[in-house]
Structures are given as C-alpha cells and as structure tokens.
Design an enzyme around this catalytic site. Sequence first.
Site, PDB file in Angstrom:
ATOM      1  N   SER A   1       0.818  -1.228   0.000  1.00  0.00           N
ATOM      2  CA  SER A   1       0.000   0.000   0.000  1.00  0.00           C
ATOM      3  C   SER A   1       0.843   1.266   0.000  1.00  0.00           C
ATOM      4  CB  SER A   1      -0.844   0.080   1.283  1.00  0.00           C
ATOM      5  OG  SER A   1      -1.913  -0.765   1.232  1.00  0.00           O
TER       6      SER A   1
ATOM      7  N   HIS B   1      -4.189   0.610  -5.715  1.00  0.00           N
ATOM      8  CA  HIS B   1      -3.429  -0.594  -6.048  1.00  0.00           C
ATOM      9  C   HIS B   1      -3.484  -0.821  -7.564  1.00  0.00           C
ATOM     10  CE1 HIS B   1      -3.200  -2.612  -1.915  1.00  0.00           C
ATOM     11  NE2 HIS B   1      -3.842  -1.480  -1.711  1.00  0.00           N
TER      12      HIS B   1
ATOM     13  N   HIS C   1      -5.553  -8.995  -2.250  1.00  0.00           N
ATOM     14  CA  HIS C   1      -5.615  -9.420  -0.852  1.00  0.00           C
ATOM     15  C   HIS C   1      -6.722 -10.460  -0.669  1.00  0.00           C
ATOM     16  CE1 HIS C   1      -3.583  -5.514  -0.683  1.00  0.00           C
ATOM     17  NE2 HIS C   1      -3.042  -5.936   0.441  1.00  0.00           N
TER      18      HIS C   1
ATOM     19  N   TYR D   1      -8.930 -10.494   1.547  1.00  0.00           N
ATOM     20  CA  TYR D   1     -10.220  -9.886   1.922  1.00  0.00           C
ATOM     21  C   TYR D   1     -11.043  -9.442   0.710  1.00  0.00           C
ATOM     22  CZ  TYR D   1      -7.618  -5.464   1.396  1.00  0.00           C
ATOM     23  OH  TYR D   1      -6.853  -4.435   0.917  1.00  0.00           O
ATOM     24  N   GLU D   2     -10.396  -9.383  -0.447  1.00  0.00           N
ATOM     25  CA  GLU D   2     -11.163  -9.012  -1.643  1.00  0.00           C
ATOM     26  C   GLU D   2     -12.068 -10.143  -2.109  1.00  0.00           C
ATOM     27  OE1 GLU D   2      -8.854  -6.570  -4.601  1.00  0.00           O
ATOM     28  OE2 GLU D   2      -7.235  -7.047  -3.220  1.00  0.00           O
TER      29      GLU D   2
ATOM     30  N   ALA E   1       2.178  -2.281   4.265  1.00  0.00           N
ATOM     31  CA  ALA E   1       1.875  -1.304   5.311  1.00  0.00           C
ATOM     32  C   ALA E   1       1.250  -2.099   6.447  1.00  0.00           C
ATOM     33  CB  ALA E   1       0.909  -0.257   4.783  1.00  0.00           C
TER      34      ALA E   1
ATOM     35  N   MET F   1      -2.641  -7.321   6.590  1.00  0.00           N
ATOM     36  CA  MET F   1      -3.597  -8.155   5.848  1.00  0.00           C
ATOM     37  C   MET F   1      -2.961  -8.806   4.617  1.00  0.00           C
ATOM     38  SD  MET F   1      -6.787  -5.492   5.988  1.00  0.00           S
ATOM     39  CE  MET F   1      -7.066  -4.491   7.449  1.00  0.00           C
ATOM     40  N   SER F   2      -1.656  -9.005   4.651  1.00  0.00           N
ATOM     41  CA  SER F   2      -0.990  -9.594   3.478  1.00  0.00           C
ATOM     42  C   SER F   2       0.260 -10.344   3.924  1.00  0.00           C
ATOM     43  CB  SER F   2      -0.610  -8.480   2.494  1.00  0.00           C
ATOM     44  OG  SER F   2       0.382  -7.646   3.075  1.00  0.00           O
TER      45      SER F   2
ATOM     46  N   ASN G   1       0.712   3.138  10.892  1.00  0.00           N
ATOM     47  CA  ASN G   1      -0.133   3.634  11.996  1.00  0.00           C
ATOM     48  C   ASN G   1       0.130   2.756  13.203  1.00  0.00           C
ATOM     49  OD1 ASN G   1      -1.722   1.656  10.107  1.00  0.00           O
ATOM     50  ND2 ASN G   1      -2.580   1.386  12.149  1.00  0.00           N
TER      51      ASN G   1
ATOM     52  N   HIS H   1      -7.968   4.165   6.037  1.00  0.00           N
ATOM     53  CA  HIS H   1      -7.128   3.762   4.903  1.00  0.00           C
ATOM     54  C   HIS H   1      -6.351   4.969   4.380  1.00  0.00           C
ATOM     55  CE1 HIS H   1      -5.781   1.456   1.517  1.00  0.00           C
ATOM     56  NE2 HIS H   1      -6.392   2.229   0.645  1.00  0.00           N
TER      57      HIS H   1
HETATM   58  N1  HPA Z   1      -4.086  -3.309  10.748  1.00  0.00           N
HETATM   59  C1  HPA Z   1      -4.135  -4.143   9.686  1.00  0.00           C
HETATM   60  N2  HPA Z   1      -3.627  -3.840   8.524  1.00  0.00           N
HETATM   61  C2  HPA Z   1      -3.051  -2.646   8.368  1.00  0.00           C
HETATM   62  C3  HPA Z   1      -2.955  -1.730   9.430  1.00  0.00           C
HETATM   63  C4  HPA Z   1      -3.523  -2.084  10.693  1.00  0.00           C
HETATM   64  O1  HPA Z   1      -3.483  -1.320  11.680  1.00  0.00           O
HETATM   65  N3  HPA Z   1      -2.318  -0.625   8.943  1.00  0.00           N
HETATM   66  C5  HPA Z   1      -2.005  -0.901   7.651  1.00  0.00           C
HETATM   67  N4  HPA Z   1      -2.449  -2.115   7.298  1.00  0.00           N
END
Ligand code: HPA
Length: 276
Positions: free
Chosen positions: A31, A62, A84, A86-87, A114, A212-213, A236, A248
Amino acid sequence: MSEVYEKLLKCYECYKERIDFTPKVALVLGSGLGDFAETIRVVDTLDYHDIEGFPVSTVPGHTGRFIFGYVGEVPVVCMQGRVHYYEGYEMSDVVLPARLMKLMGAEVLFLTNAAGGVKQGFHAGDLMLITGQIASFIPSPLRGANIDELGGRFPDMSQIYDLDLQRIVRKAAVTLGIDMKEGTYLQFSGPQYESPQEVTMSRTLGADAVGMSTACEAIAARHMGMKVVGISCISNLACGISPTPLSHKEVQEVADEVAPKFQALVTEIITQIGEM
Ligand code: HPA
C-alpha cells in the site's frame, strides 16, 4: 494436474509469450509504496489484465502490473499492486503471483507492506524488518492437493525469513542511517482493522505488527524454496494504541511520507542481493 497448477501454467504461458526477461529478485510493493517502480530501469511491463486468469485488485491505489527491469545491475520483476484475501479471492489466487514469479526465475521474494504497529515504542513511519510471522488466523495457501511440481506436502517453516537477507537489510539500514525496527508480523484476513482486544491478543501472541498480506505469500514462497525477505512500513499504531480511529487514507498518507526513505532502502538492499 490440479486446477490451481493448471491456472498457474496458463499464466506462465501468457508471460512467456509476451516477455523475454529473467528476474533474480521478485519485489512486491505494498500500500502506498508503488512509487518505487519509478526508480526501476524499466525494460518491459505486463498488465495483470493481460494475463489470463490472473487475480486483479479492487482496492483504490493498487494499480496492477508487473514491471521488469533493473535496480542497479540486478534484474527484478516488481509487482505494482497485489490482491488481498479480503477481496474475496481464494488463497491459491492470492499466492498465484508469487508462484508465477518463481516460475519466471526469481530466487528471492522481497515482500513489503503497510502494517499497524503493535509493539511498544513503534511509531507511525517506522520501517520494520520482518524476522518471523504468525499466519494462524488465515487459511493456508497450501491447503488442498499439493502441487508436487512446486514443493513437498509438509514444508518446513522454521526460518521463513532468510537470515542472510536479514543481515543485508540491517547493513543497508546502517549505511543509510535508518533506524530499522524488527519483529514478528501477524496476518489477519481483514478487511476490517483489528479491535483493541485483537491487538492485545496479537501482542500476547508475540506479534509486533499486524496487517492483511505477506504471511501467505511467504509460506507459498518457502514451499517452493525461494528465499524470503520482508519489510513493513508501520503506517499507523494499531487499534487501541493509536489515539484516533484508523483510516485507509491515513495508512496511505504515512506510506507516501515514508516512500523516499523506503525507496532508498529497497534500492540498497537489492543492490547488495546482487552481490550475494
Ligand atoms: N491493521 C491491519 N492492517 C493494516 C494496518 C492495521 O493497523 N495498517 C495498515 N495495514
């Protein structure tokens, strides 16, 4: 032949028909990190749309294509955009690109993402060398009939992230004066960010960052005997640690801010991998 392998071979045929390039390193840009592609001496590109059966991302930001070219003297294939779990894709589709890049000839899989920082002392904007992972909250990408052509049924996962490559990352960080964090990455399926309770659980389990990856791709790569290296951009602090709700947009903004530092680091690492 398994359907999954058949699909992979079809994708490989599409690549072979259009591209004459053998990469050494396969790089997956996470990301907001897609700009690294601009630093590559590009030889060719291949849109995911042009590969029959190839999974194409639905997430804004993306873009989807393979870039073939050189970082220094090192031939790389770079994924600008990835899908991903989740898609809604099957895990076998999520790891298809990693498998395809191995068929292209790549020996090293360089994963970036990320991630949310879980460990005390991490800050938004930090970079974390992934030294280990927890993939117990996602289905295994190796579930189903084993693809014997790629690897064995019960692959060892005792050292997923290659120790020599970890040393290269540490050295590159020192060279560039980057304060590199290190830790364990835990993959959740998403797309919702974690609850504060899940972040507490993650920390209890030994995770330092959540995302998530990556972990699924690392498993598929190890199955095939590729060397794996991974870096998380801590975009974050994870939920419950961060004083504000997650978005996001925030994740992308921080990833964009970190981009110059990250790009310099990836260039230095790949150059050193070329000398391995
Ligand atoms: N959690 C899950 N996936 C993420 C996060 C998070 O805080 N930040 C960036 N991708």
